[in-house]
Design an enzyme around this catalytic site. Structure first.
Site, PDB file in Angstrom:
ATOM      1  N   HIS A   1     -10.483 -31.497  10.071  1.00  0.00           N
ATOM      2  CA  HIS A   1     -11.907 -31.174   9.950  1.00  0.00           C
ATOM      3  C   HIS A   1     -12.105 -29.861   9.176  1.00  0.00           C
ATOM      4  CE1 HIS A   1     -16.115 -31.057  11.754  1.00  0.00           C
ATOM      5  NE2 HIS A   1     -15.963 -29.810  11.352  1.00  0.00           N
ATOM      6  N   GLU A   2     -11.344 -28.836   9.561  1.00  0.00           N
ATOM      7  CA  GLU A   2     -11.523 -27.517   8.928  1.00  0.00           C
ATOM      8  C   GLU A   2     -11.074 -27.535   7.468  1.00  0.00           C
ATOM      9  OE1 GLU A   2     -13.399 -25.734  10.496  1.00  0.00           O
ATOM     10  OE2 GLU A   2     -13.063 -26.521  12.501  1.00  0.00           O
TER      11      GLU A   2
ATOM     12  N   GLN B   1     -18.408 -21.822   6.534  1.00  0.00           N
ATOM     13  CA  GLN B   1     -19.427 -21.969   7.576  1.00  0.00           C
ATOM     14  C   GLN B   1     -20.117 -20.647   7.894  1.00  0.00           C
ATOM     15  OE1 GLN B   1     -16.630 -24.332  10.297  1.00  0.00           O
ATOM     16  NE2 GLN B   1     -18.628 -25.208  10.765  1.00  0.00           N
TER      17      GLN B   1
ATOM     18  N   HIS C   1     -13.730 -28.680   5.213  1.00  0.00           N
ATOM     19  CA  HIS C   1     -14.757 -27.664   4.907  1.00  0.00           C
ATOM     20  C   HIS C   1     -14.370 -26.871   3.660  1.00  0.00           C
ATOM     21  CE1 HIS C   1     -17.789 -27.705   8.038  1.00  0.00           C
ATOM     22  NE2 HIS C   1     -16.879 -27.753   9.003  1.00  0.00           N
TER      23      HIS C   1
ATOM     24  N   GLY D   1     -12.962 -24.585  16.218  1.00  0.00           N
ATOM     25  CA  GLY D   1     -12.499 -24.246  14.883  1.00  0.00           C
ATOM     26  C   GLY D   1     -13.663 -23.781  14.033  1.00  0.00           C
TER      27      GLY D   1
ATOM     28  N   CYS E   1     -19.789 -30.642  14.620  1.00  0.00           N
ATOM     29  CA  CYS E   1     -19.578 -29.521  13.703  1.00  0.00           C
ATOM     30  C   CYS E   1     -20.626 -28.458  13.998  1.00  0.00           C
ATOM     31  CB  CYS E   1     -19.716 -30.032  12.267  1.00  0.00           C
ATOM     32  SG  CYS E   1     -19.460 -28.754  11.032  1.00  0.00           S
ATOM     33  N   LEU E   2     -20.198 -27.200  14.075  1.00  0.00           N
ATOM     34  CA  LEU E   2     -21.145 -26.117  14.336  1.00  0.00           C
ATOM     35  C   LEU E   2     -22.193 -26.020  13.226  1.00  0.00           C
ATOM     36  CD1 LEU E   2     -18.706 -23.354  15.662  1.00  0.00           C
ATOM     37  CD2 LEU E   2     -20.290 -24.749  17.006  1.00  0.00           C
TER      38      LEU E   2
HETATM   39 ZN    ZN Z   1     -17.284 -28.272  10.911  1.00  0.00          ZN
END
Ligand code: ZN
Length: 164
Positions: A131-132, A51, A135, A46, A89-90
């Protein structure tokens, strides 16, 4: 195919609240394509627009590798149950931590054509949606980690972390 730079912990764009998308434009379509390209290139499941430095309420997800989902202005309308598992998380490279999430989530959003959609998910998809969406509120999973934040390299090979 165009890759965008993933913003990482410490970048203030990650702590800002994102704005609603009011109309689809060629630029936003390109952004969505780039978000997918970037997510797949980084082996993520995701990715949220902030991000890649864009403060718009757009997320892309693909938890199976065969089911790309775009959600614009997403909102969770129902959730139930509980799951406890490793999350990564990226935007926080190399780290993972245990996070408690609902096991079932129903969300409403708009698709790329700005048509209303409803997405239901359990397990990893439910986790990714939660999670997304955070953000988009300028929040990272770090504040939800139970216990220590771990390095991915220290992880037991039995446990898997998905990056979002
Ligand atoms: Zn993330």
């Amino acid at each position: 195919m165009a890759l965008r730079t993933i913003r990482t912990l410490g970048d203030e764009v990650l702590s800002k609240k994102c704005k609603e998308v009011t109309e689809m434009t060629p630029r936003i379509k390109e952004l969505i394509q780039d978000m997918f390209d970037t997510m797949y290139a980084e082996y993520g499941v995701g990715l949220a627009a902030p991000q890649v430095g864009i403060l718009k309420r757009i997320i892309v997800m693909d938890v199976t590798g065969e089911d790309p989902i775009v959600m614009i202005n997403p909102r969770i309308v129902e959730s139930s149950g509980e799951q406890i598992g490793n999350e990564g998380c990226l935007s926080v490279p190399g780290k993972t931590g245990v996070v408690r999430r609902p096991n079932y989530v129903k969300a409403v959003a708009l698709n790329e054509e700005m048509q209303p959609i409803e997405i239901e998910g359990t397990e990893l998809l439910a986790r990714a949606i939660c999670h997304e969406l955070e953000h988009l509120e300028g929040k990272l999973y770090l504040e939800r980690v139970e216990g220590e934040l771990m390095n991915v390299s220290d992880e037991d090979e039995e446990t898997e972390t998905e990056f979002e």
